[in-house]
Design a protein around this motif. Structure first.
Motif, PDB file in Angstrom:
ATOM      1  N   PRO A  17      -5.034  28.490  41.314  1.00  0.00           N
ATOM      2  CA  PRO A  17      -5.509  27.987  40.044  1.00  0.00           C
ATOM      3  C   PRO A  17      -5.616  29.048  39.143  1.00  0.00           C
ATOM      4  CG  PRO A  17      -6.655  26.583  41.642  1.00  0.00           C
ATOM      5  CD  PRO A  17      -5.977  27.955  42.462  1.00  0.00           C
ATOM      6  N   SER A  18      -6.134  30.028  39.252  1.00  0.00           N
ATOM      7  CA  SER A  18      -6.479  31.066  38.201  1.00  0.00           C
ATOM      8  C   SER A  18      -5.325  31.901  37.916  1.00  0.00           C
ATOM      9  CB  SER A  18      -7.418  32.061  38.737  1.00  0.00           C
ATOM     10  OG  SER A  18      -8.583  31.603  38.830  1.00  0.00           O
ATOM     11  N   GLU A  19      -4.404  32.014  38.911  1.00  0.00           N
ATOM     12  CA  GLU A  19      -2.974  32.798  38.600  1.00  0.00           C
ATOM     13  C   GLU A  19      -2.103  31.740  37.696  1.00  0.00           C
ATOM     14  OE1 GLU A  19      -2.404  35.592  42.486  1.00  0.00           O
ATOM     15  OE2 GLU A  19      -1.786  33.393  42.702  1.00  0.00           O
ATOM     16  N   ALA A  20      -2.213  30.811  38.319  1.00  0.00           N
ATOM     17  CA  ALA A  20      -1.391  29.687  37.727  1.00  0.00           C
ATOM     18  C   ALA A  20      -1.706  29.302  36.139  1.00  0.00           C
ATOM     19  CB  ALA A  20      -1.316  28.044  38.120  1.00  0.00           C
ATOM     20  N   SER A  21      -3.056  29.407  35.911  1.00  0.00           N
ATOM     21  CA  SER A  21      -3.852  29.275  34.505  1.00  0.00           C
ATOM     22  C   SER A  21      -3.204  30.393  33.517  1.00  0.00           C
ATOM     23  CB  SER A  21      -5.116  28.919  34.526  1.00  0.00           C
ATOM     24  OG  SER A  21      -5.694  28.886  33.273  1.00  0.00           O
ATOM     25  N   ASP A  22      -3.279  31.593  34.134  1.00  0.00           N
ATOM     26  CA  ASP A  22      -3.017  32.665  33.335  1.00  0.00           C
ATOM     27  C   ASP A  22      -1.507  32.831  32.977  1.00  0.00           C
ATOM     28  OD1 ASP A  22      -5.823  33.687  33.542  1.00  0.00           O
ATOM     29  OD2 ASP A  22      -4.998  35.122  35.105  1.00  0.00           O
ATOM     30  N   ILE A  23      -0.642  32.494  34.041  1.00  0.00           N
ATOM     31  CA  ILE A  23       0.803  32.738  33.872  1.00  0.00           C
ATOM     32  C   ILE A  23       1.257  31.581  32.938  1.00  0.00           C
ATOM     33  CG2 ILE A  23       3.028  32.199  34.773  1.00  0.00           C
ATOM     34  CD1 ILE A  23       1.677  33.429  37.360  1.00  0.00           C
ATOM     35  N   LEU A  24       0.797  30.119  32.972  1.00  0.00           N
ATOM     36  CA  LEU A  24       1.156  29.182  32.300  1.00  0.00           C
ATOM     37  C   LEU A  24       0.740  29.063  30.718  1.00  0.00           C
ATOM     38  CD1 LEU A  24       1.287  26.411  34.810  1.00  0.00           C
ATOM     39  CD2 LEU A  24       3.151  27.551  33.936  1.00  0.00           C
ATOM     40  N   ASN A  25      -0.459  29.574  30.620  1.00  0.00           N
ATOM     41  CA  ASN A  25      -1.206  29.682  29.137  1.00  0.00           C
ATOM     42  C   ASN A  25      -0.602  30.778  28.524  1.00  0.00           C
ATOM     43  OD1 ASN A  25      -3.064  27.429  29.516  1.00  0.00           O
ATOM     44  ND2 ASN A  25      -4.448  28.622  30.576  1.00  0.00           N
ATOM     45  N   ILE A  26      -0.447  31.807  29.236  1.00  0.00           N
ATOM     46  CA  ILE A  26       0.295  32.931  28.303  1.00  0.00           C
ATOM     47  C   ILE A  26       1.625  32.410  27.754  1.00  0.00           C
ATOM     48  CG2 ILE A  26       1.495  35.148  28.647  1.00  0.00           C
ATOM     49  CD1 ILE A  26      -1.187  35.931  30.581  1.00  0.00           C
ATOM     50  N   PHE A  27       2.564  31.841  28.663  1.00  0.00           N
ATOM     51  CA  PHE A  27       3.624  31.386  28.338  1.00  0.00           C
ATOM     52  C   PHE A  27       3.754  30.482  27.356  1.00  0.00           C
ATOM     53  CE2 PHE A  27       7.217  28.459  28.718  1.00  0.00           C
ATOM     54  CZ  PHE A  27       8.310  29.402  28.719  1.00  0.00           C
ATOM     55  N   ILE A  28       2.761  29.438  27.196  1.00  0.00           N
ATOM     56  CA  ILE A  28       2.769  28.400  26.136  1.00  0.00           C
ATOM     57  C   ILE A  28       2.237  28.887  25.119  1.00  0.00           C
ATOM     58  CG2 ILE A  28       1.664  26.175  25.558  1.00  0.00           C
ATOM     59  CD1 ILE A  28       2.093  25.209  28.679  1.00  0.00           C
ATOM     60  N   ASP A  29       1.343  29.861  25.250  1.00  0.00           N
ATOM     61  CA  ASP A  29       0.742  30.396  23.949  1.00  0.00           C
ATOM     62  C   ASP A  29       1.707  31.281  23.243  1.00  0.00           C
ATOM     63  OD1 ASP A  29      -1.896  29.163  24.330  1.00  0.00           O
ATOM     64  OD2 ASP A  29      -2.821  31.118  25.291  1.00  0.00           O
ATOM     65  N   LYS A  30       2.669  31.986  23.722  1.00  0.00           N
ATOM     66  CA  LYS A  30       3.386  32.837  23.163  1.00  0.00           C
ATOM     67  C   LYS A  30       4.596  31.885  22.630  1.00  0.00           C
ATOM     68  CE  LYS A  30       2.489  37.025  24.331  1.00  0.00           C
ATOM     69  NZ  LYS A  30       2.562  37.934  23.292  1.00  0.00           N
ATOM     70  N   LYS A  31       4.886  30.822  23.270  1.00  0.00           N
ATOM     71  CA  LYS A  31       5.951  29.957  22.443  1.00  0.00           C
ATOM     72  C   LYS A  31       5.259  29.151  21.463  1.00  0.00           C
ATOM     73  CE  LYS A  31       9.763  27.922  22.743  1.00  0.00           C
ATOM     74  NZ  LYS A  31      10.865  28.065  21.820  1.00  0.00           N
ATOM     75  N   ILE A  32       4.085  28.788  21.457  1.00  0.00           N
ATOM     76  CA  ILE A  32       3.403  28.146  20.268  1.00  0.00           C
ATOM     77  C   ILE A  32       3.326  29.261  19.010  1.00  0.00           C
ATOM     78  CG2 ILE A  32       1.158  27.239  19.290  1.00  0.00           C
ATOM     79  CD1 ILE A  32       0.559  26.078  22.127  1.00  0.00           C
ATOM     80  N   ASN A  33       3.072  30.507  19.368  1.00  0.00           N
ATOM     81  CA  ASN A  33       2.964  31.528  18.365  1.00  0.00           C
ATOM     82  C   ASN A  33       4.325  31.876  17.655  1.00  0.00           C
ATOM     83  OD1 ASN A  33       0.086  31.945  18.370  1.00  0.00           O
ATOM     84  ND2 ASN A  33       0.154  33.454  20.074  1.00  0.00           N
ATOM     85  N   PHE A  34       5.448  31.776  18.714  1.00  0.00           N
ATOM     86  CA  PHE A  34       6.654  31.740  18.098  1.00  0.00           C
ATOM     87  C   PHE A  34       7.119  30.832  17.054  1.00  0.00           C
ATOM     88  CE2 PHE A  34      11.125  30.296  18.269  1.00  0.00           C
ATOM     89  CZ  PHE A  34      11.964  31.560  18.175  1.00  0.00           C
ATOM     90  N   HIS A  35       6.809  29.494  17.350  1.00  0.00           N
ATOM     91  CA  HIS A  35       6.873  28.707  16.111  1.00  0.00           C
ATOM     92  C   HIS A  35       6.140  28.676  15.023  1.00  0.00           C
ATOM     93  CE1 HIS A  35       9.855  26.336  18.729  1.00  0.00           C
ATOM     94  NE2 HIS A  35       8.818  26.304  19.754  1.00  0.00           N
ATOM     95  N   LYS A  36       4.863  29.230  15.326  1.00  0.00           N
ATOM     96  CA  LYS A  36       4.139  29.463  14.139  1.00  0.00           C
ATOM     97  C   LYS A  36       4.743  30.440  13.278  1.00  0.00           C
ATOM     98  CE  LYS A  36      -0.648  28.281  15.893  1.00  0.00           C
ATOM     99  NZ  LYS A  36      -1.711  28.895  16.412  1.00  0.00           N
ATOM    100  N   LEU A  37       5.177  31.561  13.913  1.00  0.00           N
ATOM    101  CA  LEU A  37       5.993  32.454  13.020  1.00  0.00           C
ATOM    102  C   LEU A  37       7.019  32.089  12.504  1.00  0.00           C
ATOM    103  CD1 LEU A  37       5.321  35.428  15.345  1.00  0.00           C
ATOM    104  CD2 LEU A  37       4.189  35.159  13.114  1.00  0.00           C
ATOM    105  N   GLN A  38       7.876  31.354  13.061  1.00  0.00           N
ATOM    106  CA  GLN A  38       9.125  30.703  12.456  1.00  0.00           C
ATOM    107  C   GLN A  38       8.696  29.831  11.340  1.00  0.00           C
ATOM    108  OE1 GLN A  38      10.819  28.266  15.581  1.00  0.00           O
ATOM    109  NE2 GLN A  38      12.927  29.545  15.318  1.00  0.00           N
ATOM    110  N   ARG A  39       7.475  29.035  11.446  1.00  0.00           N
ATOM    111  CA  ARG A  39       7.312  28.145  10.454  1.00  0.00           C
ATOM    112  C   ARG A  39       6.744  29.052   9.186  1.00  0.00           C
ATOM    113  NH1 ARG A  39       2.369  25.515  11.770  1.00  0.00           N
ATOM    114  NH2 ARG A  39       1.378  27.208  10.903  1.00  0.00           N
ATOM    115  N   LEU A  40       6.024  29.949   9.529  1.00  0.00           N
ATOM    116  CA  LEU A  40       5.355  30.795   8.232  1.00  0.00           C
ATOM    117  C   LEU A  40       6.831  31.474   7.586  1.00  0.00           C
ATOM    118  CD1 LEU A  40       3.291  32.395   6.826  1.00  0.00           C
ATOM    119  CD2 LEU A  40       3.269  34.178   8.501  1.00  0.00           C
ATOM    120  N   SER A  41       7.785  32.228   8.485  1.00  0.00           N
ATOM    121  CA  SER A  41       8.956  32.630   7.636  1.00  0.00           C
ATOM    122  C   SER A  41       9.829  31.729   6.718  1.00  0.00           C
ATOM    123  CB  SER A  41       9.997  33.135   8.816  1.00  0.00           C
ATOM    124  OG  SER A  41      11.076  33.752   8.482  1.00  0.00           O
TER     125      SER A  41
END
Length: 95
Positions: A17-41
Protein backbone atom coordinates in the motif's frame (compact mmCIF):
# COMPACT_ATOMS: atom_id res chain seq x y z
CA UNK A 1 -4.82 9.94 -39.93
CA UNK A 2 -2.63 7.58 -37.92
CA UNK A 3 1.02 7.51 -38.86
CA UNK A 4 2.29 5.08 -36.22
CA UNK A 5 1.21 3.47 -32.97
CA UNK A 6 3.29 2.60 -29.94
CA UNK A 7 2.39 0.85 -26.70
CA UNK A 8 4.59 1.26 -23.65
CA UNK A 9 4.21 -0.78 -20.46
CA UNK A 10 4.41 1.97 -17.84
CA UNK A 11 3.82 -0.14 -14.77
CA UNK A 12 3.27 -3.78 -13.97
CA UNK A 13 3.65 -5.42 -10.60
CA UNK A 14 2.47 -5.98 -7.08
CA UNK A 15 3.05 -3.18 -4.60
CA UNK A 16 2.59 -2.63 -0.89
CA UNK A 17 0.00 0.00 0.00
CA UNK A 18 2.80 2.48 0.78
CA UNK A 19 4.56 1.83 -2.54
CA UNK A 20 1.30 2.06 -4.47
CA UNK A 21 0.41 5.29 -2.69
CA UNK A 22 3.78 6.84 -3.53
CA UNK A 23 3.72 5.79 -7.17
CA UNK A 24 0.12 6.72 -7.91
CA UNK A 25 0.09 9.99 -5.97
CA UNK A 26 3.25 11.18 -7.68
CA UNK A 27 1.81 10.34 -11.08
CA UNK A 28 -1.55 12.02 -10.45
CA UNK A 29 0.01 15.06 -8.77
CA UNK A 30 2.34 15.56 -11.75
CA UNK A 31 -0.61 15.35 -14.12
CA UNK A 32 -2.62 17.87 -12.06
CA UNK A 33 0.35 20.24 -11.98
CA UNK A 34 0.74 19.83 -15.75
CA UNK A 35 -2.84 21.02 -16.23
CA UNK A 36 -2.34 23.90 -13.78
CA UNK A 37 0.66 25.08 -15.80
CA UNK A 38 -1.31 24.73 -19.03
CA UNK A 39 -4.12 26.79 -17.56
CA UNK A 40 -1.72 29.47 -16.35
CA UNK A 41 -0.09 29.67 -19.76
CA UNK A 42 -3.46 30.01 -21.50
CA UNK A 43 -4.67 32.66 -19.03
CA UNK A 44 -1.45 34.65 -19.48
CA UNK A 45 -2.12 34.72 -23.22
CA UNK A 46 -5.82 35.48 -22.87
CA UNK A 47 -7.07 36.55 -19.44
CA UNK A 48 -10.70 36.07 -20.57
CA UNK A 49 -10.24 32.33 -21.19
CA UNK A 50 -11.34 30.42 -18.09
CA UNK A 51 -10.20 27.01 -19.50
CA UNK A 52 -13.20 24.94 -18.33
CA UNK A 53 -11.84 21.76 -19.93
CA UNK A 54 -8.70 21.97 -17.78
CA UNK A 55 -10.74 22.51 -14.60
CA UNK A 56 -12.87 19.52 -15.53
CA UNK A 57 -9.84 17.30 -16.09
CA UNK A 58 -8.23 18.41 -12.82
CA UNK A 59 -11.49 17.62 -10.99
CA UNK A 60 -11.51 14.14 -12.55
CA UNK A 61 -7.94 13.55 -11.41
CA UNK A 62 -8.66 14.78 -7.88
CA UNK A 63 -11.66 12.41 -7.67
CA UNK A 64 -9.54 9.54 -9.00
CA UNK A 65 -6.88 10.32 -6.40
CA UNK A 66 -9.48 10.13 -3.61
CA UNK A 67 -10.83 6.83 -4.95
CA UNK A 68 -7.30 5.41 -5.09
CA UNK A 69 -6.65 6.62 -1.54
CA UNK A 70 -9.73 4.72 -0.34
CA UNK A 71 -8.59 1.56 -2.13
CA UNK A 72 -5.13 1.83 -0.59
CA UNK A 73 -6.64 2.33 2.87
CA UNK A 74 -8.74 -0.80 2.37
CA UNK A 75 -5.64 -2.75 1.30
CA UNK A 76 -3.86 -1.59 4.46
CA UNK A 77 -6.81 -2.63 6.67
CA UNK A 78 -7.00 -6.04 5.01
CA UNK A 79 -3.23 -6.60 4.90
CA UNK A 80 -3.27 -6.83 1.10
CA UNK A 81 -0.99 -5.63 -1.68
CA UNK A 82 -2.09 -3.94 -4.89
CA UNK A 83 -1.57 -5.27 -8.40
CA UNK A 84 -1.09 -2.32 -10.75
CA UNK A 85 -0.84 -2.44 -14.52
CA UNK A 86 -0.67 0.55 -16.80
CA UNK A 87 -0.02 0.95 -20.48
CA UNK A 88 0.46 4.11 -22.47
CA UNK A 89 -0.76 4.12 -26.05
CA UNK A 90 0.95 6.69 -28.28
CA UNK A 91 -0.36 7.50 -31.72
CA UNK A 92 1.09 10.05 -34.10
CA UNK A 93 -1.65 11.95 -35.90
CA UNK A 94 -1.72 14.80 -38.35
CA UNK A 95 -2.96 18.17 -37.09
Amino acid sequence: MTLTDQKVKLMEGTFTPSEASDILNIFIDKKINFHKLQRLSIIEQNCDDDTPHLYSRMDELIKAKESIRETIMEARREGLELQIESDIHITLVKK
